[in-house]
Design a protein around this motif. Structure first.
Motif, mmCIF file in Angstrom:
data_model
loop_
_atom_site.group_PDB
_atom_site.id
_atom_site.type_symbol
_atom_site.label_atom_id
_atom_site.label_comp_id
_atom_site.label_asym_id
_atom_site.label_seq_id
_atom_site.Cartn_x
_atom_site.Cartn_y
_atom_site.Cartn_z
ATOM 1 N N HIS A 1 -1.712 -1.052 -10.014
ATOM 2 C CA HIS A 1 -2.687 -0.538 -9.051
ATOM 3 C C HIS A 1 -3.939 -1.384 -9.161
ATOM 4 C CE1 HIS A 1 -6.023 2.415 -8.087
ATOM 5 N NE2 HIS A 1 -5.378 2.293 -6.951
ATOM 6 N N THR B 1 -5.871 9.582 5.401
ATOM 7 C CA THR B 1 -5.425 9.467 4.015
ATOM 8 C C THR B 1 -5.716 8.068 3.487
ATOM 9 O OG1 THR B 1 -3.663 11.069 4.429
ATOM 10 C CG2 THR B 1 -3.419 9.682 2.482
ATOM 11 N N ALA B 2 -6.127 8.017 2.236
ATOM 12 C CA ALA B 2 -6.391 6.736 1.577
ATOM 13 C C ALA B 2 -5.078 6.086 1.150
ATOM 14 C CB ALA B 2 -7.273 6.957 0.354
ATOM 15 N N ALA B 3 -5.142 4.785 0.904
ATOM 16 C CA ALA B 3 -3.983 4.029 0.406
ATOM 17 C C ALA B 3 -4.314 3.477 -0.967
ATOM 18 C CB ALA B 3 -3.652 2.881 1.343
ATOM 19 N N LEU B 4 -3.348 3.562 -1.859
ATOM 20 C CA LEU B 4 -3.439 2.884 -3.141
ATOM 21 C C LEU B 4 -2.829 1.505 -2.967
ATOM 22 C CD1 LEU B 4 -2.305 5.704 -5.599
ATOM 23 C CD2 LEU B 4 -4.630 5.044 -4.953
ATOM 24 N N GLU C 1 0.853 -1.181 0.000
ATOM 25 C CA GLU C 1 0.000 0.000 0.000
ATOM 26 C C GLU C 1 0.890 1.232 0.000
ATOM 27 O OE1 GLU C 1 -0.406 -2.224 2.757
ATOM 28 O OE2 GLU C 1 -1.955 -3.379 1.729
ATOM 29 N N THR D 1 -8.116 0.752 -3.955
ATOM 30 C CA THR D 1 -7.881 1.855 -3.023
ATOM 31 C C THR D 1 -8.552 1.508 -1.700
ATOM 32 O OG1 THR D 1 -7.849 3.428 -4.859
ATOM 33 C CG2 THR D 1 -8.200 4.337 -2.651
ATOM 34 N N ARG E 1 0.528 5.630 0.463
ATOM 35 C CA ARG E 1 -0.315 6.797 0.714
ATOM 36 C C ARG E 1 -0.586 7.506 -0.612
ATOM 37 N NH1 ARG E 1 -0.375 9.176 5.956
ATOM 38 N NH2 ARG E 1 -0.730 11.160 4.905
ATOM 39 N N THR E 2 -1.801 7.980 -0.788
ATOM 40 C CA THR E 2 -2.141 8.669 -2.035
ATOM 41 C C THR E 2 -1.333 9.949 -2.220
ATOM 42 O OG1 THR E 2 -4.006 9.742 -0.916
ATOM 43 C CG2 THR E 2 -4.484 7.737 -2.189
ATOM 44 N N ASP E 3 -0.796 10.502 -1.132
ATOM 45 C CA ASP E 3 0.008 11.721 -1.234
ATOM 46 C C ASP E 3 1.511 11.442 -1.304
ATOM 47 O OD1 ASP E 3 0.367 10.923 1.401
ATOM 48 O OD2 ASP E 3 -0.344 12.811 2.283
ATOM 49 N N ILE F 1 4.734 6.212 -5.258
ATOM 50 C CA ILE F 1 3.820 5.752 -6.306
ATOM 51 C C ILE F 1 4.548 5.670 -7.643
ATOM 52 C CG2 ILE F 1 1.753 6.378 -7.636
ATOM 53 C CD1 ILE F 1 0.669 7.564 -4.919
#
Length: 170
Positions: free
Chosen positions: A146, A158-161, A127, A149, A129-131, A136
């Protein structure tokens, strides 16, 4: 940990200022310091790191370099596995801020893939962090796909990809 890293040939390509080996109990202070410097939330505690070092279903990798005082830990990665599963999970990867941008993330990711294969895993998941755009980009450049999410995954909301990669025996 049963020494899967021996297959890695712990000396990296000349472009990298470090080598990677399995972490040992003597690394605990450096691992805790790296964890505290790298993560604001969701830091592994000393106890959790000690457990990881001893666990037969986890591998902790240490990126090290030599300086005037000897070996210095400059990065680390933790891999989790379940018995009987061919799926490994990259639980954590961290690089010392003083060594950022020197290719250590990629070096550690190479070592993670080798270790996962050595432990009988053919799929690696993680995973991000989206930021965390740098991570990424690294995962995408390295062929990670990917696949989902996880909203509100981290303590700060914060979401995780979710990424995965099929590992191929070299």
């Amino acid at each position: 940990m049963d020494g899967g890293m021996s297959a890695l040939a712990s000396k990296p390509a000349k472009a990298f200022p470090a080598s990677v080996r399995l972490a040992v109990a003597a690394d605990i202070d450096a691992l805790v310091a790296l964890e505290n410097a790298s993560f604001v939330d969701e830091r592994a505690t000393r106890r959790a790191i000690r457990y990881s070092l001893r666990s037969p279903t986890m591998s902790v990798l240490a990126a090290v370099t030599d300086d005037a005082e000897g070996e210095v830990l400059v990065g680390a990665a933790t891999i989790e596995r379940r018995r009987g599963s061919r799926i490994a999970r990259l639980a954590s990867i961290a690089v010392s801020s003083s060594r950022s941008g020197q290719g250590l993330g990629s070096l550690l990711l190479d070592a993670v893939e080798v270790e996962a294969l050595a432990q009988g895993c053919s799929l690696l998941r993680l995973e991000a962090r989206t930021d965390n755009l740098g991570a990424i980009r690294l995962y995408e450049r390295r062929g990670y796909r990917h696949y989902g999410t996880k909203p509100d995954y981290y303590q700060d909301g914060t979401a995780a990809l979710c990424f995965e990669k099929m590992l191929i025996v070299p």
